[in-house]
Every structure is written in C-alpha cells, then in structure tokens.
Design an enzyme around this catalytic site. Structure first.
Site, PDB file in Angstrom:
ATOM      1  N   GLU A 355       0.922  -1.191  -0.074  1.00 51.69           N
ATOM      2  CA  GLU A 355      -0.157  -0.136  -0.028  1.00 51.69           C
ATOM      3  C   GLU A 355       0.859   1.274   0.051  1.00 51.69           C
ATOM      4  OE1 GLU A 355      -2.365  -0.358   3.697  1.00 51.69           O
ATOM      5  OE2 GLU A 355      -1.920   1.866   4.093  1.00 51.69           O
ATOM      6  N   HIS A 440      -2.288  -5.821  11.219  1.00 56.23           N
ATOM      7  CA  HIS A 440      -3.413  -6.828  10.711  1.00 56.23           C
ATOM      8  C   HIS A 440      -3.225  -8.155  11.353  1.00 56.23           C
ATOM      9  CE1 HIS A 440      -2.975  -4.552   6.602  1.00 56.23           C
ATOM     10  NE2 HIS A 440      -3.727  -3.919   7.404  1.00 56.23           N
ATOM     11  N   ASN A 478      -5.352  -6.004   2.425  1.00 56.33           N
ATOM     12  CA  ASN A 478      -5.751  -5.723   3.566  1.00 56.33           C
ATOM     13  C   ASN A 478      -6.958  -6.580   4.168  1.00 56.33           C
ATOM     14  OD1 ASN A 478      -4.867  -3.800   1.482  1.00 56.33           O
ATOM     15  ND2 ASN A 478      -4.444  -2.716   3.530  1.00 56.33           N
TER      16      ASN A 478
HETATM   17  P1  FDA Z   1     -11.632  -5.750  15.911  1.00 55.37           P
HETATM   18  O1  FDA Z   1     -10.204  -5.776  16.497  1.00 55.37           O
HETATM   19  O2  FDA Z   1     -11.957  -5.047  14.861  1.00 55.37           O
HETATM   20  O3  FDA Z   1     -12.554  -5.818  16.885  1.00 55.37           O
HETATM   21  C1  FDA Z   1     -12.427  -6.511  18.149  1.00 55.37           C
HETATM   22  C2  FDA Z   1     -13.031  -5.512  19.558  1.00 55.37           C
HETATM   23  O4  FDA Z   1     -13.310  -6.479  20.480  1.00 55.37           O
HETATM   24  C3  FDA Z   1     -12.264  -4.463  19.797  1.00 55.37           C
HETATM   25  O5  FDA Z   1     -13.081  -3.293  19.674  1.00 55.37           O
HETATM   26  C4  FDA Z   1     -11.773  -4.638  21.199  1.00 55.37           C
HETATM   27  O6  FDA Z   1     -11.755  -3.630  21.953  1.00 55.37           O
HETATM   28  C5  FDA Z   1     -12.908  -5.587  21.681  1.00 55.37           C
HETATM   29  N1  FDA Z   1     -12.429  -6.618  22.775  1.00 55.37           N
HETATM   30  C6  FDA Z   1     -11.154  -7.298  22.626  1.00 55.37           C
HETATM   31  N2  FDA Z   1     -10.934  -8.172  23.827  1.00 55.37           N
HETATM   32  C7  FDA Z   1     -12.199  -7.885  24.590  1.00 55.37           C
HETATM   33  C8  FDA Z   1     -12.496  -8.215  25.758  1.00 55.37           C
HETATM   34  N3  FDA Z   1     -11.903  -8.992  26.368  1.00 55.37           N
HETATM   35  N4  FDA Z   1     -13.834  -8.002  26.200  1.00 55.37           N
HETATM   36  C9  FDA Z   1     -14.576  -7.108  25.377  1.00 55.37           C
HETATM   37  N5  FDA Z   1     -14.162  -6.471  24.509  1.00 55.37           N
HETATM   38  C10 FDA Z   1     -12.917  -7.034  23.827  1.00 55.37           C
HETATM   39  N6  FDA Z   1      -7.510  -3.491   7.760  1.00 55.37           N
HETATM   40  C11 FDA Z   1      -8.061  -3.334   6.402  1.00 55.37           C
HETATM   41  O7  FDA Z   1      -8.737  -4.215   5.673  1.00 55.37           O
HETATM   42  N7  FDA Z   1      -7.935  -1.958   5.664  1.00 55.37           N
HETATM   43  C12 FDA Z   1      -6.853  -0.979   6.370  1.00 55.37           C
HETATM   44  O8  FDA Z   1      -6.972   0.042   5.741  1.00 55.37           O
HETATM   45  C13 FDA Z   1      -6.651  -1.186   7.580  1.00 55.37           C
HETATM   46  N8  FDA Z   1      -6.010  -0.179   8.283  1.00 55.37           N
HETATM   47  C14 FDA Z   1      -5.169  -0.412   9.543  1.00 55.37           C
HETATM   48  C15 FDA Z   1      -4.830   0.499  10.258  1.00 55.37           C
HETATM   49  C16 FDA Z   1      -4.621   0.289  11.756  1.00 55.37           C
HETATM   50  C17 FDA Z   1      -3.704   1.628  12.254  1.00 55.37           C
HETATM   51  C18 FDA Z   1      -5.111  -0.649  12.163  1.00 55.37           C
HETATM   52  C19 FDA Z   1      -4.536  -0.977  13.768  1.00 55.37           C
HETATM   53  C20 FDA Z   1      -5.637  -1.849  11.478  1.00 55.37           C
HETATM   54  C21 FDA Z   1      -5.903  -1.710  10.197  1.00 55.37           C
HETATM   55  N9  FDA Z   1      -6.386  -3.014   9.646  1.00 55.37           N
HETATM   56  C22 FDA Z   1      -6.955  -2.470   8.388  1.00 55.37           C
HETATM   57  C23 FDA Z   1      -6.756  -4.044  10.129  1.00 55.37           C
HETATM   58  C24 FDA Z   1      -8.314  -3.885  10.581  1.00 55.37           C
HETATM   59  O9  FDA Z   1      -8.730  -2.981  11.222  1.00 55.37           O
HETATM   60  C25 FDA Z   1      -8.423  -5.463  11.308  1.00 55.37           C
HETATM   61  O10 FDA Z   1      -8.201  -6.438  10.650  1.00 55.37           O
HETATM   62  C26 FDA Z   1     -10.082  -5.718  11.722  1.00 55.37           C
HETATM   63  O11 FDA Z   1     -10.445  -4.540  12.753  1.00 55.37           O
HETATM   64  C27 FDA Z   1     -10.084  -6.995  12.666  1.00 55.37           C
HETATM   65  O12 FDA Z   1     -11.553  -7.137  12.974  1.00 55.37           O
HETATM   66  P2  FDA Z   1     -11.995  -8.180  13.918  1.00 55.37           P
HETATM   67  O13 FDA Z   1     -13.567  -8.133  13.753  1.00 55.37           O
HETATM   68  O14 FDA Z   1     -11.296  -9.476  13.925  1.00 55.37           O
HETATM   69  O15 FDA Z   1     -11.708  -7.494  15.428  1.00 55.37           O
END
Ligand code: FDA
Length: 500
Positions: A355, A440, A478
C-alpha cells in the site's frame, strides 16, 4: 447488570461482532454486545471526539503515558510524546517480538484503520481459506460485505489533480517507471466528503492528519454502518467499557461470562457475571485467542482443542520508506486515506502487495511510505503464562525477515531505477524496516482447525468464533473485507441451523 441472563452475548464490536449482531437481530434475536473500549460519541474539550496524529493526547492510545507511534523517530530524533493515561482508541499491545496495533471502542478496528476495503483476487482465495467455497464467497458474501460496509471508489479524474494525493501520484509514477503495476483500491471513507475537504467546503478529517487515532468526519466506520443498522432493529444493546475475562459452562445450561466494568483510567469499577445461552467471540484475533487459551489452561473450557492459540500471523506486514529525488515532492498536505497498492503478488519469488501510505507530517518530507503485505510462512502460537496470568505470543522479530525479502523485490528495484535510497530515520535511530509491529493480526482460532467450517467451537455447543482469529495468518491484501465476508457466510449458516 450483574446476574442478568440473555439469549446471546457478543464479545467485541469489530467487524465479526457487528455482522453477527446485525444478522441475528434481523432474524428476530435479542443481542447484547460488550466492548472493552469506549463509545466514541462525546467530544473532548477541543470540541472533537478524536485527536489527530500531529497532536496526540490521551484519546490516542489505550492506557499509556507515552505514545508508541508506528513511525517513532524523525530525522534521528525520537518522535513519541507524553500523553495522559486514558482508555484511548488505539492499543499498541506489546508481545516479546512484535507490537500489535488494534482499535479499542465501539467499532473496533474500523475506528482507527485506513479504511482500505480490498477484496483479494479469487485465484488467491484458496490459499487463504481452502475449506471455504470460493464461488459462493465471490457471488454472495463479498458483495454483501462490500454493501454493508458502504465501500466506495475514488474519482480517478479528481485524484489526478488533488493536492492531497500528490504523494500517491509520486508513488505510482516511481513504481510504474520501475516496472511494477499499481492498482486503485476501494475504501469506506466517503470520497465525496473528501472532495469537499480538498475544496475547503467541509471540515477536514482525512486532510487534517486524522486516521489511526480516529476520524472525526468522513469515515464510514462500523458505528455508522453495521452497528447503526443493528441498533436500528431495536434488538441490540451495546455495552461499552466492559472487559470480558472468563467464559465457562453455567449450571443449568448456557455460559457464565465474567466481565470487569472499567473507568477511563482502566480501573475496575465493578465485576459482573451474566449468563448467556450463546456466546460469540468477536474480540479480534488477539483478544479472542487470549480469551480462549486462558479458558482452556485455567480449566474453564478444558475441552477446547489443543490447536486453540495456534496459526497466528501478521499478514506479512512490514513498513518501509524511500527518500525521493528533489523533483518528486510528495506534498505537505496528504490525505490519510490510502488509494493505491503496488501489486507484485504474482512474483512467485516473493509475493507482496504494498500500500502506498500517506506520511502526514504537515511539511514536505520527500518521503514515500509503504505498508507491504507479504507472503510470510511463519506462524506464532499464543500460550497461557501461569506465572503472570497473562498470555504470551512466541512470534520473534526475526520471523519477519521473509517479509522484508518479499518487500525488497519491489523497493530495491525502484531505488535502483530512481537512484533513490531507503529512509533509515523513521523506525528507530538507524533502522530501515518497520518489522517489529503489525496492523493486521490474523488467526489463533483457525476455521476448520480449531472450529468447524463455520466458526462453531464444537466441544461447547453455543460457543462461536466470528472474527479475524478464524483466518490463518494471511489474506494477501488488507483484511477487513475478508473478515466481514467470512462472518456474513458463517452467521447465515449458524442462523439457519442453530436457531430453529
Ligand atoms: P477488531 O479488532 O476490529 O474488534 C475486536 C473488538 O473487541 C475491539 O473493539 C476490542 O476492543 C474488543 N475486545 C477485545 N477484547 C475484549 C474483551 N476481552 N472484552 C470485551 N471486548 C474486547 N484493515 C483493512 O482491511 N484495511 C485497512 O486500511 C486497515 N488499516 C489498519 C490500520 C490500523 C492502524 C490498524 C490497527 C488496523 C488496520 N486494519 C486494516 C486492520 C483491521 O482494522 C482489522 O483487521 C480488523 O479490525 C479486525 O476485525 P475483527 O472483527 O477481527 O476485530
């Protein structure tokens, strides 16, 4: 509330959890979602909900007193800043060999990510999820996910002359002049809104250095799409600032779920136990893996398979920057929303999809920054540490060498052809590769290995996994569209078979 009973509890409000909640509610079920992060709706004293990347404050990071920015140096000097301890929106979770960035709040990663909404090439799909029927994913579930996420495309004519994409045009030009092909990628950021930002008729967000600590405007994060629709059914309750710590079978059926209600300093205000008939783990790859390995090791869910915690990967993430020639200015105004990728996945000697990332320093840097997604065969394992009571991940920084090798197959030739060099001042005092962190995280409870082919934890009927932990470490692009589409596929099967 403590002692409550409910039919369905969803742990986490990211992509997997949001899809589960919406579809279950539309099927007539009542759903409670618990989320450890905040509900990001209240403006701070500056009138804004989120802070930007140039002036981070407590809202930026999850429970830290100093930022841990992905780019932590600039021209030889450390770039991190003191902040107040607060339940901020971006977590930088440090394991021994890797720092894993994750979103915290109602909307999970959608609050902090770049919004790049990329569907992998169908020919690569079998290498990602061999047990999942690709034809139905591409005819039904990817389109459903893209619609639900409000994915849109940049107007390429506007892009050609917009100041805020000068950096991307330089990235495209230097890649193509060196024999690589670039491809426009869709996004969930509303490009019509961005046009107004560039024209000066709307309040700037992507053009105001806002992204990894949240966007105040423009971005269709999950709270604006799936979660808004879920709440609109009247059947979904979202409970923020509740951190789930334990899940075990309840006497009399269903599951006991223990959670800590926390304040904005991270302190436990109250511990609650509820009973749910069905529980969906949607805490993200790291969150779900940590919960499951802990429940197995502490005897709360002893029959979980031994494979729980394995198959974790970083999607081959590695970052790097090049210093362009003086005639290739990248612009002091940069949109934080990426629009282009350099597609070198067909290179069997080292597949990579890089990217072209913004570097919103607010000044001209002449730097081109890239986040490469590469084919890295290494996989890590989460394990419970009985000494600390925490969970370790055995990933080592050196395991990212294959990712660097893949990325070099793009950037070494570009540097040679352009007579340019790598920046060495951004990821440490003298360090070329951002190889010790990931955006990721994927895997840890892999579909058709630790669960059945739809995310059921079969030793415990009524327990499901529905987030990025199902995907075995790599998506070739991504990941969030794939996480969303797989969740759409799985929840359809679960609703049809387990809610008769
Ligand atoms: P996700 O992490 O979204 O959600 C999990 C939730 O569960 C969180 O809100 C967390 O706080 C909560 N949680 C965790 N443990 C818990 C507990 N014990 N009790 C209660 N709640 C709890 N991807 C992409 O496709 N394009 C992009 O441009 C980007 N860019 C990017 C930038 C940055 C800075 C990051 C950090 C990530 C990306 N990503 C990305 C990755 C993408 O955001 C990521 O793959 C997904 O959010 C993952 O989705 P999930 O549903 O798996 O979990």
């Amino acid at each position: 509330n403590d002692g409550d009973t409910m039919p369905i509890l969803v742990i986490g409000t990211g992509y997997g959890g949001a899809v589960a909640a919406l579809r279950l509610a539309q099927a007539g079920q009542s759903v409670v979602m618990v989320e450890k992060g905040m509900s990001w709706t209240q403006p701070g004293s500056d009138g804004k909900v989120f802070c930007n990347m140039l002036n981070p404050d407590g809202r930026s990071f999850w429970l830290r007193t100093e930022t841990v920015q992905p780019i932590n140096h600039f021209m030889g000097a450390p770039y991190d800043k003191a902040i107040s301890n607060y339940t901020g929106v971006l977590d930088a979770e440090q394991f021994s060999g890797i720092r894993i960035y994750q979103g915290r709040g109602v909307g999970g990663g959608s609050l902090v990510n770049g919004g790049m909404a990329v569907t992998p090439k169908q020919e690569n799909f079998a290498s990602i999820l061999p047990s999942v029927d690709a034809a139905s994913m591409y005819s039904t579930y990817y389109p459903r996910a893209n619609a639900g996420l409000k994915v849109n495309n940049v107007d390429q004519t506007w892009w050609q002359s917009a100041d805020c994409y000068q950096f991307a045009r330089v990235g495209k030009k230097t890649a193509e002049a060196s024999g690589f092909s670039t491809t426009f990628v869709p996004n969930v950021y509303d490009f019509n809104y961005m046009k107004q930002e560039q024209a000066g008729t709307a309040t700037r967000s992507a053009l105001n250095a806002e992204v990894i600590y949240g966007n105040n405007y423009g971005k269709n994060s999950l709270d604006k799409t799936y979660l808004a629709a879920a709440s609109g059914t009247g059947k979904v309750t979202i409970v923020p600032q509740h951190n789930v710590t334990a899940v075990s079978p309840a006497n009399g059926g269903g599951f006991s779920v223990v959670m800590n209600q926390i304040d904005t300093s991270g302190n436990t205000v109250k511990t609650k136990t509820v009973t749910a008939q069905k529980v969906f783990f949607a805490a993200g790859s790291v969150g779900t893996s940590k919960l499951l390995v802990t429940q197995k090791a502490t005897g709360k869910l002893p029959n979980l398979p031994d494979s729980v915690g394995t198959g974790w990967g970083n999607n081959g993430n590695v970052m790097v920057a090049r210093q362009n020639q003086a005639w290739d200015a990248t612009g002091s105004l940069q949109s934080c929303i990426p629009t282009l990728g350099i597609d070198n996945w067909a290179d069997s000697g080292g597949p990579a999809f890089a990217e072209i990332s913004p570097f919103p320093a607010g000044i001209e840097t002449f730097a081109s920054l890239y986040l490469a997604i590469t084919k890295n065969p290494n996989r890590g394992t989460f394990s419970y540490n009985s000494g600390s009571g925490g969970v370790d991940l055995n990933w080592q920084t050196a395991w990212n060498q294959p990712s660097i090798d893949c990325a070099k197959r793009i950037f070494d030739p570009i540097n040679t052809k352009q007579a340019t060099i790598y920046r060495t001042d951004l990821f440490g005092e003298y360090k070329t590769w951002g190889d010790d962190f990931a955006y990721h995280p994927l895997g840890g409870c892999v579909i058709n290995v630790s669960t059945d082919n739809y995310g059921r934890l079969t030793p415990y009927p009524g327990l499901y996994v529905i987030d990025g932990s199902l995907i075995p470490g790599l998506t070739t692009v991504n990941p969030f569209v794939t996480i969303t589409a797989l969740a759409e596929r799985n929840i359809e099967n679960i609703i049809a078979n387990d809610f008769k």
